[in-house]
Design a protein around this motif. Structure first.
Motif, PDB file in Angstrom:
ATOM      1  N   ARG A 121     -10.457   5.013  15.345  1.00  0.00           N
ATOM      2  CA  ARG A 121     -10.696   3.572  15.490  1.00  0.00           C
ATOM      3  C   ARG A 121     -10.072   3.104  16.806  1.00  0.00           C
ATOM      4  O   ARG A 121      -9.020   3.612  17.220  1.00  0.00           O
ATOM      5  N   SER A 139       0.826  -1.210   0.000  1.00  0.00           N
ATOM      6  CA  SER A 139       0.000   0.000   0.000  1.00  0.00           C
ATOM      7  C   SER A 139       0.861   1.262   0.000  1.00  0.00           C
ATOM      8  O   SER A 139       0.564   2.244  -0.691  1.00  0.00           O
ATOM      9  N   LYS A 161      -7.270   7.881   3.499  1.00  0.00           N
ATOM     10  CA  LYS A 161      -7.919   8.614   4.580  1.00  0.00           C
ATOM     11  C   LYS A 161      -7.550   7.986   5.919  1.00  0.00           C
ATOM     12  O   LYS A 161      -7.134   6.831   5.981  1.00  0.00           O
ATOM     13  N   ARG A 179      -5.642   4.027  10.014  1.00  0.00           N
ATOM     14  CA  ARG A 179      -6.050   4.066   8.606  1.00  0.00           C
ATOM     15  C   ARG A 179      -7.535   3.747   8.462  1.00  0.00           C
ATOM     16  O   ARG A 179      -8.083   2.921   9.191  1.00  0.00           O
ATOM     17  N   ASN A 180      -8.153   4.408   7.505  1.00  0.00           N
ATOM     18  CA  ASN A 180      -9.537   4.106   7.156  1.00  0.00           C
ATOM     19  C   ASN A 180      -9.565   2.790   6.382  1.00  0.00           C
ATOM     20  O   ASN A 180      -8.876   2.646   5.374  1.00  0.00           O
ATOM     21  N   ASN A 181     -10.334   1.823   6.871  1.00  0.00           N
ATOM     22  CA  ASN A 181     -10.362   0.503   6.240  1.00  0.00           C
ATOM     23  C   ASN A 181     -10.866   0.541   4.806  1.00  0.00           C
ATOM     24  O   ASN A 181     -10.472  -0.302   3.981  1.00  0.00           O
ATOM     25  N   LEU A 182     -11.722   1.495   4.488  1.00  0.00           N
ATOM     26  CA  LEU A 182     -12.317   1.547   3.161  1.00  0.00           C
ATOM     27  C   LEU A 182     -11.509   2.400   2.181  1.00  0.00           C
ATOM     28  O   LEU A 182     -11.659   2.261   0.967  1.00  0.00           O
ATOM     29  N   ASN A 183     -10.645   3.269   2.717  1.00  0.00           N
ATOM     30  CA  ASN A 183      -9.868   4.162   1.866  1.00  0.00           C
ATOM     31  C   ASN A 183      -8.521   4.435   2.528  1.00  0.00           C
ATOM     32  O   ASN A 183      -8.440   5.233   3.450  1.00  0.00           O
TER      33      ASN A 183
END
Length: 305
Positions: free
Chosen positions: A201, A16, A197, A190-194
């Motif tokens: 959490r 990533s 972003k 980290r945002n799991n979906l993006n």
């Protein structure tokens, strides 16, 4: 190429991280390069799923043509607020990237720094980040420290890590923030979906933002001062958005475009206080509100008259 991971890239998967760095190159190509041993972490091969840690050194062969990697000096005006032989503090304008990416290699702060200072910039974080110790988001303006050599880079990185640097921001938030003074301690990851972003959490890293209300505009907006105790990626934007009072015009974190149009978030790094490198002298710097802040403040103040 060798890059050192800082806390802003910590917790990202290796593939990533490289996908962000080499935006536009497929994830599968990057994963193949990692599996073939073309990417080393601290001198050893890792899986694409390896989770990066603060201080990791990533060494890898270039995945694109050498000509694309070259960062050229550009005669872009710079507002130098303070400098000595070891460092400088720049007022970065909104809209300017702090450093190039593999998609945008011109018009950044690094291009301007190379023109002004030549090779007299630290290179700990590679050619794309010459002199860059910490970053401001593209559409956040304000004070940014630049290291002119590697020894100073390490010094500045350490005072950031040890929280002996004072950084304050001005922002306009959507709505009427409920408390005059607040300490926001929501953990950020980290945002799991993006992955571009961040998000609050439970398993995120400890994050602390101090907030003080300067001026209220009814239920429409609140002018605030924010002090960063920690320095997570997008920390202010994530913390205020999670409180349901995002930074005005910050469309990435849920604000939407307000009635006053600006270039995204109305957020300025206006204050720095730190010990001058290799000296006991304390440097204290402060900016007046920038163009975006003034525009939105004037709008709300005039409505109130």
């Amino acid at each position: 190429m060798i890059l050192t991971i800082d806390e802003n890239s910590e917790d990202l998967r290796l593939d990533s991280y490289l996908s962000e760095l080499y935006e536009g190159i497929s994830r599968s190509k990057i994963q193949t390069a990692i599996k073939k041993g073309k990417v080393l972490v601290n001198g050893t091969e890792k899986k694409p799923s390896y989770t990066l840690k603060d201080g990791d050194k990533i060494e890898f062969e270039d995945l694109v043509e050498e000509s694309i990697l070259k960062v050229e000096p550009e005669n872009i005006p710079l507002e130098v607020i303070w400098e000595d032989e070891n460092m400088a503090v720049i007022n970065k304008p909104s809209g300017m990237l702090s450093h190039p990416t593999f998609i945008e290699t011109s018009g950044t702060l690094v291009n301007a720094l190379l023109y002004k200072y030549g090779q007299n910039l630290s290179d700990i974080n590679g050619e794309f980040r010459r002199g860059i110790v910490h970053r401001l988001d593209r559409n956040t303006s304000g004070l940014l420290m630049i290291a002119k050599n590697n020894k100073t880079h390490e010094y500045l990185a350490n005072i950031i890590k040890e929280h002996t640097l004072t950084k304050k921001y001005h922002a306009i938030l959507v709505g009427n923030y409920p408390r005059d003074n607040d300490v926001i301690t929501d953990p950020i990851g980290r945002n799991n979906l993006n992955p571009k972003k961040m998000a609050v959490r439970p398993d995120g890293r400890p994050s602390v933002t101090k907030l003080k209300v300067i001026e209220r505009f009814g239920n429409d907006a609140t002018y605030v001062e924010l002090t960063l105790v920690t320095g997570r990626t997008h920390q202010i934007r994530v913390h205020t958005s999670n409180k349901r009072h995002p930074v005005y015009n910050d469309t990435l974190y849920g604000a939407g475009q307000g009635k006053v149009k600006t270039q995204e978030q109305v957020l300025q790094s206006f204050y720095l206080k730190f010990a001058k490198p290799f000296s006991a002298q304390i440097i204290e710097l402060e900016l007046k509100p920038d163009e975006k802040l003034e525009k939105v403040l004037n709008y709300f103040r005039n409505r109130r008259v």
